[in-house]
Design a protein around this motif. Structure first.
Motif, PDB file in Angstrom:
ATOM      1  N   VAL A  22      45.922  50.234  67.227  1.00 24.37           N
ATOM      2  CA  VAL A  22      45.769  51.550  67.838  1.00 24.37           C
ATOM      3  C   VAL A  22      47.149  52.137  68.146  1.00 24.37           C
ATOM      4  CG1 VAL A  22      44.631  52.882  69.616  1.00 24.37           C
ATOM      5  CG2 VAL A  22      43.640  50.740  68.881  1.00 24.37           C
ATOM      6  N   GLY A  23      48.034  51.290  68.661  1.00 25.03           N
ATOM      7  CA  GLY A  23      49.369  51.751  69.021  1.00 25.03           C
ATOM      8  C   GLY A  23      50.108  52.333  67.819  1.00 25.03           C
ATOM      9  N   MET A  24      49.900  51.729  66.652  1.00 27.54           N
ATOM     10  CA  MET A  24      50.551  52.225  65.452  1.00 27.54           C
ATOM     11  C   MET A  24      50.124  53.637  65.113  1.00 27.54           C
ATOM     12  SD  MET A  24      51.030  49.125  62.804  1.00 27.54           S
ATOM     13  CE  MET A  24      49.707  49.727  61.864  1.00 27.54           C
ATOM     14  N   GLY A  25      48.829  53.909  65.293  1.00 26.01           N
ATOM     15  CA  GLY A  25      48.321  55.250  65.010  1.00 26.01           C
ATOM     16  C   GLY A  25      49.037  56.307  65.838  1.00 26.01           C
ATOM     17  N   PHE A  26      49.304  55.985  67.110  1.00 21.55           N
ATOM     18  CA  PHE A  26      50.018  56.921  67.979  1.00 21.55           C
ATOM     19  C   PHE A  26      51.361  57.281  67.365  1.00 21.55           C
ATOM     20  CE2 PHE A  26      47.212  55.617  71.434  1.00 21.55           C
ATOM     21  CZ  PHE A  26      47.041  56.827  72.089  1.00 21.55           C
ATOM     22  N   SER A  72      36.531  59.602  55.153  1.00 21.07           N
ATOM     23  CA  SER A  72      35.878  60.534  56.087  1.00 21.07           C
ATOM     24  C   SER A  72      36.695  60.666  57.367  1.00 21.07           C
ATOM     25  CB  SER A  72      34.430  60.128  56.379  1.00 21.07           C
ATOM     26  OG  SER A  72      34.313  58.760  56.558  1.00 21.07           O
ATOM     27  N   ALA A  73      37.336  59.571  57.789  1.00 12.43           N
ATOM     28  CA  ALA A  73      38.208  59.692  58.959  1.00 12.43           C
ATOM     29  C   ALA A  73      39.373  60.622  58.653  1.00 12.43           C
ATOM     30  CB  ALA A  73      38.719  58.319  59.380  1.00 12.43           C
ATOM     31  N   GLY A  74      39.925  60.494  57.430  1.00  3.86           N
ATOM     32  CA  GLY A  74      41.013  61.376  57.014  1.00  3.86           C
ATOM     33  C   GLY A  74      40.575  62.837  57.076  1.00  3.86           C
ATOM     34  N   LEU A  75      39.335  63.072  56.653  1.00  3.23           N
ATOM     35  CA  LEU A  75      38.791  64.428  56.695  1.00  3.23           C
ATOM     36  C   LEU A  75      38.713  64.940  58.134  1.00  3.23           C
ATOM     37  CD1 LEU A  75      37.454  66.675  54.944  1.00  3.23           C
ATOM     38  CD2 LEU A  75      35.263  65.650  55.582  1.00  3.23           C
ATOM     39  N   VAL A  76      38.269  64.054  59.032  1.00  2.00           N
ATOM     40  CA  VAL A  76      38.196  64.442  60.440  1.00  2.00           C
ATOM     41  C   VAL A  76      39.590  64.794  60.957  1.00  2.00           C
ATOM     42  CG1 VAL A  76      37.642  63.655  62.774  1.00  2.00           C
ATOM     43  CG2 VAL A  76      36.141  63.064  60.895  1.00  2.00           C
ATOM     44  N   GLY A  77      40.588  63.973  60.570  1.00  4.04           N
ATOM     45  CA  GLY A  77      41.963  64.246  60.990  1.00  4.04           C
ATOM     46  C   GLY A  77      42.428  65.601  60.485  1.00  4.04           C
ATOM     47  N   MET A 199      43.455  57.872  59.345  1.00  2.00           N
ATOM     48  CA  MET A 199      43.109  56.795  58.417  1.00  2.00           C
ATOM     49  C   MET A 199      43.507  55.431  58.974  1.00  2.00           C
ATOM     50  SD  MET A 199      44.145  58.439  54.780  1.00  2.00           S
ATOM     51  CE  MET A 199      42.919  59.158  53.712  1.00  2.00           C
ATOM     52  N   VAL A 200      44.705  55.357  59.531  1.00  2.26           N
ATOM     53  CA  VAL A 200      45.140  54.079  60.107  1.00  2.26           C
ATOM     54  C   VAL A 200      44.204  53.687  61.255  1.00  2.26           C
ATOM     55  CG1 VAL A 200      46.967  52.926  61.403  1.00  2.26           C
ATOM     56  CG2 VAL A 200      47.532  54.329  59.433  1.00  2.26           C
TER      57      VAL A 200
END
Lengths: 295, 386
Positions: A22-26, A72-77, A199-200
């Motif tokens: 999770v930290g990486m996504g930040f 789909s997560a990429g799409l949400v982003g 995505m990550v």
């Protein structure tokens, strides 16, 4: 005695791996926009829940489900950036961060509508008994999470340091105006960073759900812990977040094991406060860089 | 058709339509009762099935002709799992809607906040939350009742079973929420009475993903059994960790374990887990002559047909609360004091979903440990333990 210690350590690795991802996504969004995206936890939840949807509900094969979930997560982003961040006239950082909070609440509402309030899970990537080392056990899925975290780090390192887009993203973070002057399409870069971090986040969600289960309101807890470790490691430092994640996980586990389990969350907070007091740049961040930061 | 016949036919038709009308639109005024459920917010897993149950029962009762011809109107308010909102909604129900009684709230905190309000308004409250403090001390809870079993009864059921099987040293692990804290308190209070020693006492947060550390400590403490007290995903994670660690001692869960979802999520790790469960989840395993079986069967099947999910024990708490009030209204009419007295004095040997209720002026819950069956998970299903 050594068995018990090892067991505490492995337990810490399990939770630590979750925090690290999770930290990486930040860091991805922070690295290109200086925004702290507080909807990061929701990306992880989307990953876990969509993966459940594709594998258990739609009965698709594992690899295809994972790809679809990440897409789909990429799409949400993408939607999040285009619909809420881009239209903002004022590029005030604090305002943008507040927008991400609003989006996280909205996403949680939608997820609750679609998936209800139950917890979801699916079988681990590889079936079989946990691995025993000197009497202590470690779940196979934990190794998967650690492995995936490692692969993500390497890929992101190359992306940010060796590719043109990656370098452009870093340039945007330092100074948007200067980036524009040298011909970087800033708006596009911001969009890419949201897609990438979504995505990550989703990859993290896919990997941790078999261990911790997933429900619509797990996002805030993940975001808080992920944010903690991103700060501990020095915001923007990919490696820092990962090491911070494992350090926090292991510290929590050792506190629970050797002091008392009621105190473990307090320890995490005390450590974070101490770092903010004495080394605001984070364990791996440099003070010079911290001074250049906008936030 | 002759003219006379035509006339007779038209008169008949008018009469028929009149009859139909009066059957559908009630001539009598509705009986209004309020309901405060945590439909959204942290406790929404309680409020949701409770709300569904209220809607379903209201429809069923009105379809069957209402209460002595009066339609039943349940006014449902969402407390958002928040004490302040519960108080505001209760005032609205009492002052604007003039309800005869209030069902809910879903959580102990909200119920406690309403105690003084209901006593002032002299209106009965039938809470759907478990905390013992809601109805005790009973002298100060004149207007307050509750339908869920006491936490202490679940503890008694577990300890009684343990004593029978020679377990004297236990390690407990509880979630750091109101539910877990209440369970922890009850586990500590009752242990000496059953000759049981608590040798380890561990905690975890509601969203924690790994409890191996706590379980390892319990194992090292020499406990003969683990008791986990939680609701939500935590109980599944504990079950998985317990299985992975091959602890060699049995795992007991609280009465919050009673959902098939838990067995599904934990998979084969759930095999052998023991818990005291209300009969709602094991109704199909009960002998046919059991007092509760028929009503449990009807309620579960109706609920599943309408809402495509199982009601869990929580929907049942609302069912019991509604049916008590409805029966009191049927027998006594729309009089708050008489409804209260009826529930206190006449709900005896009264089968509900939570157990067989025996209310009295000393006990405004009316359930004891006999409301629970000890149940073990076997081959992915519940099995009654004798």
């Amino acid at each position: 005695m050594i068995t018990v210690f090892l067991q505490f350590l492995f337990s810490g690795l399990t939770t630590g791996a979750v925090y690290a991802l999770v930290g990486m996504g930040f860091n991805i969004i922070y690295n290109s926009t200086s925004i702290i995206n507080l909807a990061q936890g929701e990306f992880v939840v989307i990953g876990g829940l969509m993966m459940w949807f594709f594998t258990e509900s739609a009965k698709l094969p594992f690899i295809l489900s994972a790809v679809l979930t990440v897409l789909s997560a990429g799409l949400v982003g993408l939607l999040m950036e285009r619909l809420t961040i881009k239209p903002l006239k004022k590029t005030d950082l604090l305002l943008m961060i507040m927008v991400t909070i609003a989006v996280s609440i909205l996403m949680r509402g939608i997820l609750m509508f679609k998936f209800g309030k139950d917890s979801y899970s699916y079988p681990p990537f590889t079936a079989g008994e946990p691995i025993t080392i000197a009497g202590a056990i470690i779940q196979q899925q934990t190794l998967w999470v650690i492995g995936i975290t490692g692969v993500c780090i390497v890929l992101l390192f190359f992306f940010f340091n060796k590719t043109i887009i990656g370098k452009a993203m870093r340039a945007c973070a330092v100074d948007t105006t200067a980036a524009k002057l040298v011909g970087i399409n800033v708006s596009q870069i911001v969009m890419i960073s949201f897609i990438l971090s979504a995505m990550v986040g989703a990859i993290g969600g896919i990997a941790i759900t078999p261990i911790s289960l997933m429900e619509y309101d797990k996002g805030p807890m993940l975001a808080v812990k992920g944010f903690c470790v991103a700060i501990m490691g020095g915001l923007g430092r990919g490696r820092g977040a990962v090491i911070g994640g494992f350090v926090l996980g292991i510290l929590e586990s050792m506190t629970a094991g050797y002091i008392h389990s009621g105190l473990k969350d307090a320890v995490a907070l005390v450590i974070m406060l101490a770092i903010l007091f004495f080394k605001p740049a984070g364990i791996f961040g440099s003070a010079t860089m911290a001074r250049l930061r906008k936030f | 058709m002759k003219k006379g016949e035509k006339n007779i036919l038209s008169v008949f038709l008018v009469l028929m339509s009149f009859f139909c009308l009066s059957a559908n639109t009630y001539a009598k005024e509705p009986y209004k009762i309020g309901a405060l459920f945590a439909v959204t917010g942290a406790a929404s897993f309680l409020g949701e099935p409770e709300k569904n149950t209220a809607i379903m029962l209201q429809d069923q009762i009105n379809k069957a002709g209402g209460i002595n011809g009066h339609p039943l109107e349940i006014i449902i308010e969402d407390t958002k799992s928040d004490e302040t909102q519960a108080v505001l909604s209760a005032k609205k129900l009492l002052e604007r809607d003039n309800v005869l009684a209030i069902l809910g709230p879903s959580t102990t905190g909200e119920s406690m906040a309403l105690v003084p309000i209901m006593n002032n308004a002299k209106t009965p409250l039938i809470s759907c939350a478990a905390g013992a403090g809601i109805t005790n001390p009973v002298e100060e809870r004149y207007w307050i009742f509750k339908t869920p079993q006491y936490d202490t009864s679940a503890v008694e059921a577990i300890y009684t079973y343990m004593k029978k099987h020679g377990i004297a040293k236990v390690g407990i692990i509880t979630i750091s929420t109101g539910f877990g804290d209440a369970g922890k308190k009850a586990l500590h209070e009752l242990a000496p009475k059953f000759g049981i020693t608590i040798v380890a006492d561990e905690k975890y947060g509601p969203k924690d993903s790994d409890m191996t550390t706590q379980l390892t400590k319990i194992k090292a403490s020499g406990a003969q059994a683990v008791i986990n007290w939680s609701v939500g995903p935590g109980q599944v994670v504990v079950t998985k960790n317990w299985h992975d660690l091959k602890m060699g001692i049995p795992l007991y869960q609280s009465h919050g374990w009673g959902s098939k979802k838990n067995i599904e999520l934990a998979g084969k790790a759930a095999e052998g887990v023991i818990a005291p469960l209300g009969r709602l989840v094991v109704w199909d395993k009960l002998p046919d002559k059991h007092l509760q079986k028929a009503l449990l069967k009807k309620y579960t099947q109706d609920y599943e047909a309408r809402f495509k999910g199982d009601p869990g024990t929580f929907g049942g708490h609302a069912y019991d609360a509604i049916m008590m009030v409805v029966e009191a209204l049927k027998k006594e009419g729309p009089d708050k004091k008489k409804v209260r007295d009826y529930i206190e004095m006449k709900i005896k040997n009264w089968p509900g979903t939570g157990g067989i209720f025996n209310m009295s002026s000393k006990d405004h819950c009316g359930l004891d440990m006999s409301a629970f069956e000890m149940v073990v998970v076997k081959n992915g299903d519940w099995e009654l333990l004798k």
